[in-house]
Design an enzyme around this catalytic site. Sequence first.
Site, PDB file in Angstrom:
ATOM      1  N   TYR A  87       0.839  -1.197   0.000  1.00 21.59           N
ATOM      2  CA  TYR A  87       0.000   0.000   0.000  1.00 21.59           C
ATOM      3  C   TYR A  87       0.873   1.245   0.000  1.00 21.59           C
ATOM      4  O   TYR A  87       2.075   1.200   0.319  1.00 21.59           O
ATOM      5  CB  TYR A  87      -0.938   0.013   1.220  1.00 21.59           C
ATOM      6  CG  TYR A  87      -0.242   0.252   2.546  1.00 21.59           C
ATOM      7  CD1 TYR A  87      -0.107   1.533   3.080  1.00 21.59           C
ATOM      8  CD2 TYR A  87       0.304  -0.818   3.266  1.00 21.59           C
ATOM      9  CE1 TYR A  87       0.533   1.749   4.300  1.00 21.59           C
ATOM     10  CE2 TYR A  87       0.935  -0.614   4.480  1.00 21.59           C
ATOM     11  CZ  TYR A  87       1.049   0.674   4.984  1.00 21.59           C
ATOM     12  OH  TYR A  87       1.691   0.883   6.176  1.00 21.59           O
ATOM     13  N   CYS A  88       0.270   2.376  -0.378  1.00 25.03           N
ATOM     14  CA  CYS A  88       0.931   3.681  -0.287  1.00 25.03           C
ATOM     15  C   CYS A  88      -0.091   4.672   0.261  1.00 25.03           C
ATOM     16  O   CYS A  88      -0.930   4.302   1.075  1.00 25.03           O
ATOM     17  CB  CYS A  88       1.502   4.112  -1.640  1.00 25.03           C
ATOM     18  SG  CYS A  88       0.256   4.351  -2.936  1.00 25.03           S
ATOM     19  N   LEU A  89      -0.035   5.914  -0.187  1.00 17.47           N
ATOM     20  CA  LEU A  89      -0.968   6.911   0.331  1.00 17.47           C
ATOM     21  C   LEU A  89      -2.360   6.739  -0.268  1.00 17.47           C
ATOM     22  O   LEU A  89      -3.355   6.657   0.449  1.00 17.47           O
ATOM     23  CB  LEU A  89      -0.446   8.318   0.054  1.00 17.47           C
ATOM     24  CG  LEU A  89      -1.311   9.467   0.586  1.00 17.47           C
ATOM     25  CD1 LEU A  89      -1.366   9.446   2.117  1.00 17.47           C
ATOM     26  CD2 LEU A  89      -0.768  10.809   0.091  1.00 17.47           C
ATOM     27  N   GLY A  91      -2.701   4.856  -3.653  1.00 16.94           N
ATOM     28  CA  GLY A  91      -2.747   3.744  -4.597  1.00 16.94           C
ATOM     29  C   GLY A  91      -1.836   3.847  -5.795  1.00 16.94           C
ATOM     30  O   GLY A  91      -1.559   2.835  -6.451  1.00 16.94           O
ATOM     31  N   ILE A 116      -3.588   4.026   2.179  1.00 16.06           N
ATOM     32  CA  ILE A 116      -3.847   4.237   3.593  1.00 16.06           C
ATOM     33  C   ILE A 116      -4.904   5.313   3.816  1.00 16.06           C
ATOM     34  O   ILE A 116      -5.548   5.356   4.875  1.00 16.06           O
ATOM     35  CB  ILE A 116      -2.539   4.584   4.347  1.00 16.06           C
ATOM     36  CG1 ILE A 116      -2.715   4.326   5.856  1.00 16.06           C
ATOM     37  CG2 ILE A 116      -2.092   6.012   4.054  1.00 16.06           C
ATOM     38  CD1 ILE A 116      -1.422   4.336   6.637  1.00 16.06           C
TER      39      ILE A 116
END
Length: 222
Positions: A87-89, A91, A116
């Site tokens: 995951y990142c901020l 996508g 996230i």
Amino acid sequence: MIYKCYVCVALGGLLTLVAGAVRGQQVEVPVFQQSIEKENVQVFDVRTAAEFSTGHLHNALQADYTNKGEFLERVGYLDKEQPVYVYCLSGGRSTKAAAWMRNNGFKKVVELNGGINAWKQAGQPVEGVADTKQLSVEDFRTAIGKGEVLVDVGAEWCPPCRKMQPVLDAYLKANKTVRLVKVDGGRDTQVMESINATSLPTFILYKDGREVWRKKGVSDKL
């Protein structure tokens, strides 16, 4: 002609499914949350260390996808045979990271749709929010001032640092007079600069405040 159209439609649907399988999975928060609670699952945060310190998922490892050197080094410590939940901020970076991983031999890579941001909006908890004060250079110097002190510059979210934990434990067990001082690689930036520690993990042995050796990266012994 109608028969051929049906065949085309069926074939198109099959190709779409195959393409989806090749690309891997992108799942919503509830599925992601349930999946990462299983054993042998690797949770991979591909944001920056600064973003990571604002809160991350439980037991997550971190590597900045936009820093190619860091990403390539740390992703090398993940197990390609075990699932990786990335995951990142929001996508974007995780999609690119997941694509790279699939193209480089990872068997199962699952992305968190919406990153996230979606996780937090769904009311799911995060941990590791950086509310701890930095270790000051003065306090660090006091801590290493007397006797033998091993300084471990690392972080729980750093894959090679985790790999070195058993080696570190074995060293401390065999050298009981050596004290351990931990420097957080994501927080204690002033101390890291003062001792010129630019990579994680870095181990430095001091005797009465004087550096006697240092070792960077992963090895089978200290």
